[in-house]
Write an enzyme that holds these catalytic residues in place. Structure first.
Site, PDB file in Angstrom:
ATOM      1  N   GLU A  52      28.766 -30.653 -29.367  1.00  0.00           N
ATOM      2  CA  GLU A  52      29.179 -31.952 -29.907  1.00  0.00           C
ATOM      3  C   GLU A  52      28.313 -32.398 -31.076  1.00  0.00           C
ATOM      4  O   GLU A  52      28.766 -33.107 -31.970  1.00  0.00           O
ATOM      5  CB  GLU A  52      29.189 -33.016 -28.823  1.00  0.00           C
ATOM      6  CG  GLU A  52      30.313 -32.849 -27.798  1.00  0.00           C
ATOM      7  CD  GLU A  52      29.946 -31.915 -26.656  1.00  0.00           C
ATOM      8  OE1 GLU A  52      28.882 -31.270 -26.713  1.00  0.00           O
ATOM      9  OE2 GLU A  52      30.742 -31.832 -25.686  1.00  0.00           O
ATOM     10  N   PHE A 114      30.799 -39.085 -11.690  1.00  0.00           N
ATOM     11  CA  PHE A 114      30.576 -37.782 -12.332  1.00  0.00           C
ATOM     12  C   PHE A 114      30.734 -37.908 -13.845  1.00  0.00           C
ATOM     13  O   PHE A 114      31.710 -38.439 -14.337  1.00  0.00           O
ATOM     14  CB  PHE A 114      31.573 -36.756 -11.781  1.00  0.00           C
ATOM     15  CG  PHE A 114      31.444 -35.414 -12.452  1.00  0.00           C
ATOM     16  CD1 PHE A 114      30.272 -34.680 -12.352  1.00  0.00           C
ATOM     17  CD2 PHE A 114      32.482 -34.901 -13.212  1.00  0.00           C
ATOM     18  CE1 PHE A 114      30.138 -33.454 -12.992  1.00  0.00           C
ATOM     19  CE2 PHE A 114      32.362 -33.675 -13.846  1.00  0.00           C
ATOM     20  CZ  PHE A 114      31.182 -32.952 -13.740  1.00  0.00           C
ATOM     21  N   GLN A 115      29.762 -37.428 -14.578  1.00  0.00           N
ATOM     22  CA  GLN A 115      29.736 -37.472 -16.042  1.00  0.00           C
ATOM     23  C   GLN A 115      29.867 -38.888 -16.592  1.00  0.00           C
ATOM     24  O   GLN A 115      30.434 -39.108 -17.658  1.00  0.00           O
ATOM     25  CB  GLN A 115      30.792 -36.536 -16.645  1.00  0.00           C
ATOM     26  CG  GLN A 115      30.487 -35.071 -16.287  1.00  0.00           C
ATOM     27  CD  GLN A 115      31.182 -34.085 -17.188  1.00  0.00           C
ATOM     28  OE1 GLN A 115      32.321 -34.293 -17.586  1.00  0.00           O
ATOM     29  NE2 GLN A 115      30.495 -32.986 -17.488  1.00  0.00           N
ATOM     30  N   LYS A 164      39.255 -43.168 -18.817  1.00  0.00           N
ATOM     31  CA  LYS A 164      40.394 -42.277 -18.608  1.00  0.00           C
ATOM     32  C   LYS A 164      41.647 -43.022 -18.138  1.00  0.00           C
ATOM     33  O   LYS A 164      42.759 -42.688 -18.546  1.00  0.00           O
ATOM     34  CB  LYS A 164      40.006 -41.199 -17.587  1.00  0.00           C
ATOM     35  CG  LYS A 164      40.943 -40.009 -17.604  1.00  0.00           C
ATOM     36  CD  LYS A 164      40.374 -38.842 -16.799  1.00  0.00           C
ATOM     37  CE  LYS A 164      41.357 -37.683 -16.781  1.00  0.00           C
ATOM     38  NZ  LYS A 164      40.851 -36.548 -15.983  1.00  0.00           N
ATOM     39  N   MET A 483       7.676 -26.806 -43.806  1.00  0.00           N
ATOM     40  CA  MET A 483       7.257 -28.156 -44.170  1.00  0.00           C
ATOM     41  C   MET A 483       6.132 -28.629 -43.246  1.00  0.00           C
ATOM     42  O   MET A 483       5.186 -29.290 -43.691  1.00  0.00           O
ATOM     43  CB  MET A 483       8.463 -29.100 -44.095  1.00  0.00           C
ATOM     44  CG  MET A 483       8.220 -30.496 -44.599  1.00  0.00           C
ATOM     45  SD  MET A 483       7.712 -30.514 -46.319  1.00  0.00           S
ATOM     46  CE  MET A 483       9.244 -30.788 -47.175  1.00  0.00           C
TER      47      MET A 483
HETATM   48  C1  LIG Z   1      11.783 -33.632 -45.728  1.00  0.00           C
HETATM   49  C2  LIG Z   1      12.370 -34.758 -46.514  1.00  0.00           C
HETATM   50  C3  LIG Z   1      11.801 -35.145 -47.718  1.00  0.00           C
HETATM   51  C4  LIG Z   1      12.354 -36.142 -48.488  1.00  0.00           C
HETATM   52  N1  LIG Z   1      11.834 -36.396 -49.728  1.00  0.00           N
HETATM   53  C5  LIG Z   1      12.509 -37.205 -50.572  1.00  0.00           C
HETATM   54  C6  LIG Z   1      12.128 -37.338 -51.944  1.00  0.00           C
HETATM   55  O1  LIG Z   1      11.171 -36.728 -52.417  1.00  0.00           O
HETATM   56  N2  LIG Z   1      12.867 -38.143 -52.731  1.00  0.00           N
HETATM   57  C7  LIG Z   1      13.971 -38.811 -52.268  1.00  0.00           C
HETATM   58  O2  LIG Z   1      14.634 -39.489 -53.042  1.00  0.00           O
HETATM   59  N3  LIG Z   1      14.329 -38.741 -50.986  1.00  0.00           N
HETATM   60  C8  LIG Z   1      13.649 -37.931 -50.140  1.00  0.00           C
HETATM   61  N4  LIG Z   1      14.085 -37.809 -48.838  1.00  0.00           N
HETATM   62  C9  LIG Z   1      15.213 -38.631 -48.378  1.00  0.00           C
HETATM   63  C10 LIG Z   1      14.765 -40.019 -47.945  1.00  0.00           C
HETATM   64  O3  LIG Z   1      14.229 -39.940 -46.654  1.00  0.00           O
HETATM   65  C11 LIG Z   1      15.941 -41.032 -47.948  1.00  0.00           C
HETATM   66  O4  LIG Z   1      16.984 -40.544 -47.166  1.00  0.00           O
HETATM   67  C12 LIG Z   1      16.500 -41.285 -49.330  1.00  0.00           C
HETATM   68  O5  LIG Z   1      15.476 -41.439 -50.274  1.00  0.00           O
HETATM   69  C13 LIG Z   1      17.342 -42.550 -49.302  1.00  0.00           C
HETATM   70  O6  LIG Z   1      18.213 -42.550 -50.385  1.00  0.00           O
HETATM   71  P1  LIG Z   1      18.785 -43.903 -50.989  1.00  0.00           P
HETATM   72  O7  LIG Z   1      17.685 -44.845 -51.320  1.00  0.00           O
HETATM   73  O8  LIG Z   1      19.697 -43.500 -52.084  1.00  0.00           O
HETATM   74  O9  LIG Z   1      19.537 -44.621 -49.817  1.00  0.00           O
HETATM   75  P2  LIG Z   1      20.793 -44.281 -48.826  1.00  0.00           P
HETATM   76  O10 LIG Z   1      20.215 -43.918 -47.550  1.00  0.00           O
HETATM   77  O11 LIG Z   1      21.761 -43.375 -49.493  1.00  0.00           O
HETATM   78  O12 LIG Z   1      21.323 -45.736 -48.733  1.00  0.00           O
HETATM   79  C14 LIG Z   1      22.218 -46.264 -49.643  1.00  0.00           C
HETATM   80  C15 LIG Z   1      21.861 -47.684 -50.019  1.00  0.00           C
HETATM   81  O13 LIG Z   1      22.939 -48.173 -50.817  1.00  0.00           O
HETATM   82  C16 LIG Z   1      23.581 -49.262 -50.189  1.00  0.00           C
HETATM   83  N5  LIG Z   1      25.016 -49.100 -50.348  1.00  0.00           N
HETATM   84  C17 LIG Z   1      25.874 -48.364 -49.611  1.00  0.00           C
HETATM   85  N6  LIG Z   1      27.119 -48.491 -50.083  1.00  0.00           N
HETATM   86  C18 LIG Z   1      27.049 -49.314 -51.151  1.00  0.00           C
HETATM   87  C19 LIG Z   1      28.014 -49.819 -52.056  1.00  0.00           C
HETATM   88  N7  LIG Z   1      29.321 -49.494 -51.982  1.00  0.00           N
HETATM   89  N8  LIG Z   1      27.595 -50.656 -53.026  1.00  0.00           N
HETATM   90  C20 LIG Z   1      26.277 -51.019 -53.109  1.00  0.00           C
HETATM   91  N9  LIG Z   1      25.329 -50.561 -52.278  1.00  0.00           N
HETATM   92  C21 LIG Z   1      25.713 -49.716 -51.312  1.00  0.00           C
HETATM   93  C22 LIG Z   1      23.150 -49.236 -48.749  1.00  0.00           C
HETATM   94  O14 LIG Z   1      23.170 -50.538 -48.211  1.00  0.00           O
HETATM   95  C23 LIG Z   1      21.749 -48.629 -48.830  1.00  0.00           C
HETATM   96  O15 LIG Z   1      20.785 -49.621 -49.090  1.00  0.00           O
HETATM   97  C24 LIG Z   1      13.502 -36.838 -48.025  1.00  0.00           C
HETATM   98  C25 LIG Z   1      14.049 -36.500 -46.803  1.00  0.00           C
HETATM   99  C26 LIG Z   1      13.514 -35.459 -46.046  1.00  0.00           C
HETATM  100  C27 LIG Z   1      14.170 -35.097 -44.764  1.00  0.00           C
HETATM  101  C1  LIG Z   2      15.355 -31.884 -35.152  1.00  0.00           C
HETATM  102  C2  LIG Z   2      14.067 -31.870 -35.879  1.00  0.00           C
HETATM  103  N1  LIG Z   2      12.920 -31.509 -35.240  1.00  0.00           N
HETATM  104  C3  LIG Z   2      11.747 -31.476 -35.909  1.00  0.00           C
HETATM  105  C4  LIG Z   2      11.678 -31.828 -37.232  1.00  0.00           C
HETATM  106  C5  LIG Z   2      10.342 -31.798 -37.975  1.00  0.00           C
HETATM  107  N2  LIG Z   2      10.399 -30.818 -39.063  1.00  0.00           N
HETATM  108  C6  LIG Z   2      10.639 -31.162 -40.346  1.00  0.00           C
HETATM  109  S1  LIG Z   2      10.721 -29.857 -41.382  1.00  0.00           S
HETATM  110  C7  LIG Z   2      10.388 -28.781 -40.131  1.00  0.00           C
HETATM  111  C8  LIG Z   2      10.300 -27.291 -40.381  1.00  0.00           C
HETATM  112  C9  LIG Z   2      11.561 -26.728 -40.855  1.00  0.00           C
HETATM  113  O1  LIG Z   2      11.427 -25.334 -40.913  1.00  0.00           O
HETATM  114  P1  LIG Z   2      12.541 -24.472 -41.623  1.00  0.00           P
HETATM  115  O2  LIG Z   2      13.887 -24.885 -41.192  1.00  0.00           O
HETATM  116  O3  LIG Z   2      12.210 -23.025 -41.421  1.00  0.00           O
HETATM  117  O4  LIG Z   2      12.413 -24.861 -43.148  1.00  0.00           O
HETATM  118  P2  LIG Z   2      11.199 -24.685 -44.194  1.00  0.00           P
HETATM  119  O5  LIG Z   2      10.425 -25.944 -44.193  1.00  0.00           O
HETATM  120  O6  LIG Z   2      10.395 -23.517 -43.760  1.00  0.00           O
HETATM  121  O7  LIG Z   2      11.901 -24.464 -45.484  1.00  0.00           O
HETATM  122  C10 LIG Z   2      10.221 -29.468 -38.921  1.00  0.00           C
HETATM  123  C11 LIG Z   2       9.889 -28.817 -37.644  1.00  0.00           C
HETATM  124  C12 LIG Z   2      12.890 -32.230 -37.845  1.00  0.00           C
HETATM  125  N3  LIG Z   2      12.935 -32.636 -39.113  1.00  0.00           N
HETATM  126  N4  LIG Z   2      14.052 -32.228 -37.172  1.00  0.00           N
END
Ligand SMILES: Cc1cc2nc3c(=O)[nH]c(=O)nc-3n(C[C@H](O)[C@H](O)[C@H](O)COP(=O)(O)OP(=O)(O)OC[C@H]3O[C@@H](n4cnc5c(N)ncnc54)[C@H](O)[C@@H]3O)c2cc1C
Ligand SMILES: Cc1ncc(C[n+]2csc(CCOP(=O)(O)OP(=O)(O)O)c2C)c(N)n1
Lengths: 585, 189
Positions: A52, A114-115, A164, A483
């Site tokens: 799921e 159940f479930q 259900k 990472m």
């Molecule tokens: C390992 C990792 C590293 C990351 N590093 C970075 C990084 O270096 N740089 C980076 O940018 N991000 C990074 N991110 C992602 C970060 O965590 C956020 O998800 C991202 O920056 C959020 O993007 P956003 O501000 O565009 O907002 P979103 O999460 O896309 O939110 C959208 C915003 O727009 C508003 N909105 C929605 N619809 C409308 C509409 N129709 N009109 C007006 N407003 C609207 C919402 O209310 C909200 O405030 C990383 C994520 C991970 C997992």
């Molecule tokens: C479900 C989940 N568990 C743990 C983490 C923490 N986490 C962030 S990046 C990462 C490693 C990811 O390894 P891999 O998919 O091999 O990618 P790489 O960073 O090596 O490119 C972990 C464990 C996460 N983001 N999501």
């Protein structure tokens, strides 16, 4: 006009009336009546996933790649709890999704049947709204409300829990037009005075920047077009968050690249030094702001966002504009044009000179190797060999590979990039690629993956095989939780606690076991041919790209640092994060 | 949906100057929220407060319009001005929420709480409790030879004050409803 039918028939009818053509699901006891109706119709295609969670991410990928909401059907108990991660992911990334869950019969609720699980209780904090429907007469209305809430205002996931007995019983069905949706009507038009104030600031700004985000993509194609027009007409530089990639073309002259923790030097420096920051549909996430008190200290800030709670949540802004990006940009352009299309030409020219200096740093350069595949090189080659494909869609897992993909792949159109940003869910990319490919059967869909993430939902290869979905799984295999390993290097003195991917499967054999093609590549000299092989294969492919094991992802703004304190590729990483930064994530 | 009164352009400064000055100011605000009276709505509101780490000093809820299925929730909360603004915005975006009003900010209001006090004692203490109850205009709603239950309506401060007085006189149990509040003057329509 109301019609008599069973609850299960209402579910199918409501989906048809909402224009749904595809749902992702998994059956079980509490949804059997609905599955029985699905069996007896042809209008809705049901994709049987393998888990799921896979259904929810597939629906997210489908939604992001089409602009339509994704629909999921799961059974009660474990079916519903397995959907929780996907619901949370969609909530964080503002993805419209409708999850329909079965529930034990109303007369058994509360008996530890159940479930049975308290699905609305469990999902209350991870949905935009949810409903438990106790009367068949209310089912049609509720499902239409669910679509309305998921897709209006700030989009998000919703859940409708259907016992259900409600599915079996007959009741009267109402169509979308008669449904009671009027009380949820978020404001879309921005305040004209505030928009005018912004136009005034734009005329005087000498160092402006457009900081765009996922909200532009949420708003739709018109918003993207208006943003491009605004950029072109003003000549302002454009950066974007991870979620907004593609709303301004990466090949466009004013593109600075992604900003934030792993964003480009020029983008972060421009954010730090600007005098006018125009936030368009982004939410000042902590990956962007870094140290809040050192965030862009010299700028006036405007923020366009449809969600009032995004405004002044993290960063105090001077001009908040609550409204839909498309509507606000339309007004902004009109007002700015009617005031004579003025910009500070001289200031802007100087600003661009400064930006060119930052660009000249070439922050994405890295030391390539003749013997091992560098992950950056792998992505550069993937980009070179696929960028001409107008129908290219990229999904990612979570980790270093995700950041490199954001840095090295260019997106010229919105809705071509699906990644888990806010929740950072490993295991998102493969099912998301399945959902994208279902939406666009003939497109090139590639999941840029890390081996660890990919294993989290690899069972969905079965779904890809069953429905002939030719998804390409491009795994950058560093045999590390890369990472995590990088952070341990920077923060925990190289104590690599459990950040190895041990006992990895043979990915080629694994691919073959699923009836897919497996490719392995470890020599940079073979890479282009191997990628071509992958692209040429008419079916799902698992590409095991063995890459450098200890590569770090740069640039990087260490936690707790300011935008102008970036770590670059060749910088010393010792003591990069101080003790205060170390408590941050 | 409520329209939230977020003041635009409240400051000429950037975040750099602004974040800190307000960080230590903790304010108490009384919010009144009109919601659709549907299953789970109270859990939603409480979940918002616990999930995001906001404070609830007091919370009352009851249906106010049976036909329209609406309830009024009155919440007394504390936080920095920025947090209070966030709380209002977060409440305002919830689907079953129709209106959010900040009575503390929107002008004069009346706030009342009802409390029941069980006081047990003999002799002088019993006489003194009754005398103070009279001064505070508390009603006796139950009495036995050794105890009273007083009922009092008033501001929270008045109830606090009466409770403090009753403690040495044999206060055994206290039940409070939490604050109900309305803006003064005719309602805006
Ligand atoms: C390992 C990792 C590293 C990351 N590093 C970075 C990084 O270096 N740089 C980076 O940018 N991000 C990074 N991110 C992602 C970060 O965590 C956020 O998800 C991202 O920056 C959020 O993007 P956003 O501000 O565009 O907002 P979103 O999460 O896309 O939110 C959208 C915003 O727009 C508003 N909105 C929605 N619809 C409308 C509409 N129709 N009109 C007006 N407003 C609207 C919402 O209310 C909200 O405030 C990383 C994520 C991970 C997992
Ligand atoms: C479900 C989940 N568990 C743990 C983490 C923490 N986490 C962030 S990046 C990462 C490693 C990811 O390894 P891999 O998919 O091999 O990618 P790489 O960073 O090596 O490119 C972990 C464990 C996460 N983001 N999501």
């Amino acid at each position: 006009m109301t019609r008599q039918m069973t609850g299960a028939q209402m579910v199918v009818q409501a989906l048809i009336d909402q224009g749904v053509d595809t749902i992702f699901g998994y059956p079980g006891g509490a949804v059997l009546p609905i599955y029985d109706e699905i069996f007896q119709q042809t209008e809705i295609k049901h994709i049987l996933v393998r888990h799921e969670q896979g259904a929810t991410h597939a629906a997210e990928g489908y939604a992001r790649a089409t602009g339509k909401p994704g629909v999921v059907l799961v059974t009660s108990g474990p079916g519903a709890t397995n959907a929780v991660t996907g619901l949370t992911d969609a909530l964080m990334d503002s993805i419209p999704m409708i999850v329909l869950s079965g529930q034990v019969p109303t007369f058994m609720i509360g008996n530890d049947a159940f479930q049975e699980a308290d699905t609305v209780g469990i999902t209350r904090p991870c949905t935009k709204h949810n409903w438990l429907v106790k009367e068949t007469d209310k089912l049609g209305d509720t499902i239409h409300q669910a679509f309305h809430v998921a897709t209006n205002g700030r989009p998000g996931p919703v859940l409708v829990d259907i016992p259900k007995d409600v599915q079996f019983a007959k009741g009267s069905y109402v169509g979308p037009q008669q449904a009671d949706t009027k009380h949820y009507a978020p404001r879309v038009k921005g305040d004209i005075d505030a928009i005018t104030a912004l136009a005034e600031l734009m005329e005087k700004a000498q160092r402006p920047i457009l900081y765009t985000g996922g909200g532009v993509i949420n708003s739709g194609d018109a918003a993207t077009q208006l943003l491009r027009e605004l950029a072109k007409a003003t000549g302002f530089p454009v950066t974007s968050t991870l979620m907004g990639l593609g709303c301004y073309p990466a090949s466009g002259p004013q593109w600075l690249g992604m900003l934030g923790m792993h964003g480009l030097y020029e983008a972060n420096m421009a954010m730090h030094d600007c005098d006018l920051m125009i936030n368009i549909g982004a939410r000042f996430d902590d990956r962007i702001t870094g140290r809040v008190d050192a965030f862009s200290p010299k700028s006036k800030k405007a923020h366009i966002d449809i969600d009032p709670s995004s405004i002044n949540k993290v960063i105090h802004v001077d001009i908040p504009i609550i409204g839909d990006v498309g509507h606000v940009l339309e007004d902004l352009l009109r007002i700015w044009k009617s005031r004579g299309r003025k910009t500070h030409k001289e200031g802007l020219a100087k600003w661009w000179t400064k930006i060119e200096e930052w660009r000249a740093v070439r922050c994405l350069s890295y030391k390539n190797s003749e013997t091992v595949v560098k992950p950056q090189y792998a992505l550069q080659r993937l980009e070179a060999l696929t960028k001409d494909r107008k129908d290219r869609y990229i999904t990612t897992e979570v980790g270093q590979h995700q950041m490199w993909a954001a840095q090295y792949l260019g997106f010229d159109e919105p809705n071509r990039w699906m990644t888990s940003g806010g929740l950072g869910t490993m295991g998102y990319g493969l099912p998301a690629s399945v959902g994208v490919q279902v939406a666009h059967p003939d497109a090139l869909v590639i999941n840029v993956a890390g081996e660890a993430s990919w294993l989290m939902n690899m069972q969905e290869m079965g779904t890809a095989r069953q429905y002939d979905l030719p998804v390409k799984q491009f795994i950058l295999n560093n045999e590390r939780l890369g990472m995590v390993r990088q952070w341990q290097e920077l923060l925990h003195a190289n104590r690599y606690s459990h950040s190895w991917s041990e006992a990895l499967p043979d990915f080629v054999k694994l691919a073959e076991a699923f009836g897919a093609k497996g490719i392995i590549c470890s020599d940079p000299a073979d890479l282009d041919d191997a990628i071509r092989d992958m692209l040429a294969h008419d079916g799902p492919v698992v590409f095991d790209c063995l890459v450098e094991k200890h590569e770090n992802c740069f640039p990087m703004i260490p936690s707790g640092a300011a935008h102008n304190e970036m770590l670059m590729g060749d910088a010393s990483t010792e003591d990069a994060i101080d003790t205060k930064g170390a408590v941050l994530v | 949906m409520s329209t939230l009164k977020i003041k635009k352009g409240t400051s000429k400064h950037s975040a750099y100057d602004l974040k800190d000055p307000n960080a230590d100011i903790i304010e108490t605000h009384t919010l009144t929220v009109i919601v659709t009276n549907e299953a789970g709505v109270l859990a939603r509101v409480i979940g918002l407060f616990s999930g995001r780490g906001y404070n609830i000093e007091s919370l009352t809820v009851a249906e106010i319009d049976h036909e329209g299925h609406t309830s009024r929730i009155t919440i007394v909360t504390t936080g920095t001005p920025a947090v209070i603004t966030q709380i209002k915005a977060q409440l305002g975006r919830m689907v079953p929420v129709h209106e959010v009003h900040d009575l503390t900010e929107e002008g004069p209001s009346v706030e009342r709480e009802l409390a029941l006090f069980k006081v047990a004692g003999h002799g002088d203490k019993r006489v003194e409790a009754l005398r103070l109850a009279d001064i505070f205009r508390a009603n006796v709603v139950d009495s036995t030879l050794e105890s009273f239950v007083f009922e009092m309506t008033g501001t929270s401060e008045k109830i606090d004050a009466f409770a403090d007085l009753m403690r040495p006189l044999g206060l055994q149990e206290l039940a409070r409803t939490g604050v109900a509040a309305l803006a003064r003057g005719p309602a805006e329509t």
